[in-house]
Scaffold this motif. Sequence first.
Motif, PDB file in Angstrom:
ATOM      1  N   ALA A   4      -9.807   5.774  -2.760  1.00 31.32           N
ATOM      2  CA  ALA A   4      -9.296   5.360  -1.461  1.00 31.32           C
ATOM      3  C   ALA A   4      -9.911   6.164  -0.310  1.00 31.32           C
ATOM      4  CB  ALA A   4      -7.780   5.497  -1.426  1.00 31.32           C
ATOM      5  N   ILE A   5     -10.243   7.429  -0.575  1.00 26.11           N
ATOM      6  CA  ILE A   5     -10.718   8.304   0.498  1.00 26.11           C
ATOM      7  C   ILE A   5     -11.559   9.422  -0.103  1.00 26.11           C
ATOM      8  CG2 ILE A   5      -8.733   9.879   0.518  1.00 26.11           C
ATOM      9  CD1 ILE A   5      -8.890   9.478   3.680  1.00 26.11           C
ATOM     10  N   SER A   6     -12.409  10.016   0.718  1.00 26.71           N
ATOM     11  CA  SER A   6     -13.255  11.121   0.261  1.00 26.71           C
ATOM     12  C   SER A   6     -13.026  12.341   1.143  1.00 26.71           C
ATOM     13  CB  SER A   6     -14.732  10.710   0.342  1.00 26.71           C
ATOM     14  OG  SER A   6     -15.115  10.546   1.709  1.00 26.71           O
ATOM     15  N   ALA A   7     -13.472  13.483   0.651  1.00 26.39           N
ATOM     16  CA  ALA A   7     -13.370  14.719   1.428  1.00 26.39           C
ATOM     17  C   ALA A   7     -14.165  14.577   2.723  1.00 26.39           C
ATOM     18  CB  ALA A   7     -13.880  15.898   0.609  1.00 26.39           C
ATOM     19  N   ALA A  15      -2.487   2.866   7.646  1.00 21.85           N
ATOM     20  CA  ALA A  15      -2.805   1.446   7.462  1.00 21.85           C
ATOM     21  C   ALA A  15      -4.306   1.192   7.384  1.00 21.85           C
ATOM     22  CB  ALA A  15      -2.188   0.625   8.595  1.00 21.85           C
ATOM     23  N   ARG A  16      -5.108   2.129   7.881  1.00 19.81           N
ATOM     24  CA  ARG A  16      -6.562   1.977   7.801  1.00 19.81           C
ATOM     25  C   ARG A  16      -7.089   2.161   6.385  1.00 19.81           C
ATOM     26  NH1 ARG A  16      -9.018   5.622  12.583  1.00 19.81           N
ATOM     27  NH2 ARG A  16     -10.936   5.290  11.409  1.00 19.81           N
ATOM     28  N   PHE A  17      -6.348   2.907   5.575  1.00 21.12           N
ATOM     29  CA  PHE A  17      -6.841   3.267   4.242  1.00 21.12           C
ATOM     30  C   PHE A  17      -5.984   2.768   3.086  1.00 21.12           C
ATOM     31  CE2 PHE A  17      -8.366   6.489   7.185  1.00 21.12           C
ATOM     32  CZ  PHE A  17      -9.731   6.429   6.937  1.00 21.12           C
ATOM     33  N   PHE A  18      -4.685   2.558   3.333  1.00 21.47           N
ATOM     34  CA  PHE A  18      -3.761   2.276   2.248  1.00 21.47           C
ATOM     35  C   PHE A  18      -2.904   1.055   2.539  1.00 21.47           C
ATOM     36  CE2 PHE A  18      -3.841   7.002   2.957  1.00 21.47           C
ATOM     37  CZ  PHE A  18      -4.807   7.289   2.009  1.00 21.47           C
ATOM     38  N   ASP A  37       0.859  -0.862   2.205  1.00 16.73           N
ATOM     39  CA  ASP A  37       2.225  -0.363   2.375  1.00 16.73           C
ATOM     40  C   ASP A  37       2.778   0.207   1.073  1.00 16.73           C
ATOM     41  OD1 ASP A  37       2.222  -1.055   5.054  1.00 16.73           O
ATOM     42  OD2 ASP A  37       3.304  -2.930   4.749  1.00 16.73           O
ATOM     43  N   SER A  38       2.516  -0.458  -0.027  1.00 18.88           N
ATOM     44  CA  SER A  38       3.027   0.043  -1.313  1.00 18.88           C
ATOM     45  C   SER A  38       2.340   1.354  -1.713  1.00 18.88           C
ATOM     46  CB  SER A  38       2.878  -0.999  -2.413  1.00 18.88           C
ATOM     47  OG  SER A  38       1.532  -1.297  -2.644  1.00 18.88           O
ATOM     48  N   GLU A  39       1.065   1.502  -1.380  1.00 16.96           N
ATOM     49  CA  GLU A  39       0.373   2.761  -1.673  1.00 16.96           C
ATOM     50  C   GLU A  39       0.931   3.901  -0.823  1.00 16.96           C
ATOM     51  OE1 GLU A  39      -4.064   1.343  -3.110  1.00 16.96           O
ATOM     52  OE2 GLU A  39      -3.676   1.515  -0.954  1.00 16.96           O
ATOM     53  N   ILE A  40       1.247   3.619   0.418  1.00 15.69           N
ATOM     54  CA  ILE A  40       1.839   4.636   1.283  1.00 15.69           C
ATOM     55  C   ILE A  40       3.164   5.107   0.701  1.00 15.69           C
ATOM     56  CG2 ILE A  40       2.874   5.050   3.554  1.00 15.69           C
ATOM     57  CD1 ILE A  40       0.710   3.071   4.661  1.00 15.69           C
ATOM     58  N   GLU A  41       3.978   4.178   0.244  1.00 16.32           N
ATOM     59  CA  GLU A  41       5.257   4.544  -0.370  1.00 16.32           C
ATOM     60  C   GLU A  41       5.044   5.352  -1.647  1.00 16.32           C
ATOM     61  OE1 GLU A  41       8.303   4.381   0.899  1.00 16.32           O
ATOM     62  OE2 GLU A  41       7.211   3.693   2.665  1.00 16.32           O
ATOM     63  N   ARG A  42       4.061   4.980  -2.449  1.00 12.90           N
ATOM     64  CA  ARG A  42       3.771   5.722  -3.687  1.00 12.90           C
ATOM     65  C   ARG A  42       3.358   7.157  -3.360  1.00 12.90           C
ATOM     66  NH1 ARG A  42      -0.789   3.326  -7.257  1.00 12.90           N
ATOM     67  NH2 ARG A  42      -0.137   1.573  -6.021  1.00 12.90           N
TER      68      ARG A  42
END
Length: 100
Positions: free
Chosen positions: A20-23, A54-57, A59-64
Motif C-alpha cells: 500500500a505504501i513505501s518508506a 483516502a489517498r492510499f487506503f 475505508d475498510s483498510e483504515i478501520e483494520r
Amino acid sequence: MEDFYQSLADYINQTLSRKAISARKIDALVREAKRIRQQQGLMGLWNFASQLPARFFTDSEIERLKRSPAWSTFTRHFIQILIREGVITPWEAKMMERYI
C-alpha cells in the motif's frame, strides 16, 4: 528516520496484506506536509492530513489499521517525527493525538 519509515511501511503493508505504501512515499508525504504548513498554515496542514488516508487506503483498510495493536505506537512515533521536522509544534501534537 529512514528505519522508522521502513518499519511503518512494512507494518502497514503486512497488516493490509498488500503493498500500500513505501518508506520513500512516507518521506515524501512528510516533506509535502512541511511545505503545506509553510505555505498554507495549520488549517492547510489539517486539510492535507485529513485527506491522506483516502489517498492510499479503502475505508475498510483504515478501520483494520486503527484496530491493529501497534497502530497507536506508530502514530505517536510519527507525530514525534513531525515535531522534529518542524511540521507541527508540541501543542499541536497534543491536539492531533486527541483527534486520532
